[in-house]
Design a protein around this motif. Structure first.
Motif, PDB file in Angstrom:
ATOM      1  N   GLY A 115       3.135   3.844  -6.837  1.00  0.00           N
ATOM      2  CA  GLY A 115       2.583   2.563  -7.254  1.00  0.00           C
ATOM      3  C   GLY A 115       3.457   1.395  -6.849  1.00  0.00           C
ATOM      4  N   LEU A 116       4.759   1.518  -7.040  1.00  0.00           N
ATOM      5  CA  LEU A 116       5.679   0.427  -6.717  1.00  0.00           C
ATOM      6  C   LEU A 116       5.724   0.149  -5.219  1.00  0.00           C
ATOM      7  N   VAL A 117       5.921   1.201  -4.446  1.00  0.00           N
ATOM      8  CA  VAL A 117       6.028   1.029  -2.996  1.00  0.00           C
ATOM      9  C   VAL A 117       4.681   0.657  -2.385  1.00  0.00           C
ATOM     10  N   GLY A 118       3.594   1.217  -2.928  1.00  0.00           N
ATOM     11  CA  GLY A 118       2.262   0.858  -2.438  1.00  0.00           C
ATOM     12  C   GLY A 118       1.956  -0.612  -2.660  1.00  0.00           C
ATOM     13  N   SER A 119       2.403  -1.164  -3.784  1.00  0.00           N
ATOM     14  CA  SER A 119       2.184  -2.586  -4.063  1.00  0.00           C
ATOM     15  C   SER A 119       2.957  -3.461  -3.088  1.00  0.00           C
ATOM     16  N   LEU A 120       4.208  -3.083  -2.812  1.00  0.00           N
ATOM     17  CA  LEU A 120       5.019  -3.839  -1.852  1.00  0.00           C
ATOM     18  C   LEU A 120       4.392  -3.804  -0.464  1.00  0.00           C
ATOM     19  N   ALA A 121       3.911  -2.622  -0.053  1.00  0.00           N
ATOM     20  CA  ALA A 121       3.281  -2.486   1.259  1.00  0.00           C
ATOM     21  C   ALA A 121       2.000  -3.308   1.344  1.00  0.00           C
ATOM     22  N   LEU A 122       1.241  -3.351   0.253  1.00  0.00           N
ATOM     23  CA  LEU A 122       0.011  -4.137   0.236  1.00  0.00           C
ATOM     24  C   LEU A 122       0.308  -5.619   0.434  1.00  0.00           C
ATOM     25  N   LEU A 123       1.299  -6.140  -0.249  1.00  0.00           N
ATOM     26  CA  LEU A 123       1.673  -7.545  -0.086  1.00  0.00           C
ATOM     27  C   LEU A 123       2.074  -7.841   1.359  1.00  0.00           C
ATOM     28  N   GLY A 155      -5.540   0.928   3.377  1.00  0.00           N
ATOM     29  CA  GLY A 155      -4.771   2.126   3.077  1.00  0.00           C
ATOM     30  C   GLY A 155      -3.847   1.924   1.889  1.00  0.00           C
ATOM     31  N   ASN A 156      -3.258   0.734   1.776  1.00  0.00           N
ATOM     32  CA  ASN A 156      -2.385   0.448   0.641  1.00  0.00           C
ATOM     33  C   ASN A 156      -3.154   0.468  -0.676  1.00  0.00           C
TER      34      ASN A 156
END
Length: 209
Positions: A115-123, A155-156
């Motif tokens: 969740g944490l890394v996916g949120s950063l990648a989405l931004l 994908g994010n």
């Protein structure tokens, strides 16, 4: 995609200095996120994060190729798009293989890390997508850049959904399902770009949907 995706008359110039600067920003962002996600994916045991990290690496290479062919003849830009489309196909097959391996191992990934890394990648990807939005209807090379970035953002979102699923079920299935979806999206986009580039190389204006 819209039916006017190959309207070259209204497309931005390929030697546009702003487009070149955007590609450099995208290249650096994707390299940084590759390093972050591959480390987090290995630590968390998440195949969807690993898939996303490899996608970031592939996109960094794609942006580098796009910078190289800017200002070249349409045929060279179309061939570069074909190369990038093949890389998307390889990515899709690689994700499917990784998903099968993790299914066989039965490992449950870490939902908080996902969740944490996916949120950063989405931004990161949404920021790049906003910069590239004006160039989404250019030639096949520009279009492939836009599709890669759009796919990354989608994908994010899928990785975040997988994190919720893993957290809620305590199983790896949400992670594996999302990895399969990401692979399918990569294959679909690769086919679209290959059709578009083939139309350009043959002197036509075949639309990629």
């Amino acid at each position: 995609m819209g039916a006017n995706c190959c309207n070259h008359d209204s497309a931005p110039r390929h030697d546009d200095g702003r487009y070149r600067r955007i590609l450099w920003i995208a290249l650096l962002v994707n390299l940084a996120m590759f390093l972050v996600e591959i480390g987090a994916g290995l630590k968390a045991g998440s195949v969807s994060l690993l898939a996303d990290s490899l996608d970031f690496l592939g996109d960094a290479a794609n942006y580098g190729i796009s910078l190289w062919v800017l200002g070249m003849a349409l045929a060279w830009r179309a061939r570069a798009a074909q190369l990038k489309a093949v890389s998307m196909l390889v990515f899709g097959l690689g994700v499917l293989g990784a998903a099968l391996w993790h299914w066989w191992q039965g490992e449950v990934p870490s939902a908080p890390t996902m969740g944490l890394v996916g949120s950063l990648a989405l931004l990161a990807n949404v920021g790049v997508a906003v910069l590239l939005y004006a160039y989404r209807d250019g030639d096949s090379n520009m279009r492939s850049v836009w599709l890669c970035t759009r796919n990354d953002a989608l994908g994010n979102l899928a990785v975040l959904a997988a994190a919720l699923g893993v957290f809620g079920t305590g199983s790896a299935w949400p992670d594996l399902i999302v990895a399969g979806i990401m692979a399918s999206l990569a294959v679909h986009s690769a086919i679209a770009v290959l059709r578009h580039a083939d139309g350009e190389l043959n002197g036509g204006h075949e639309h990629a949907h």
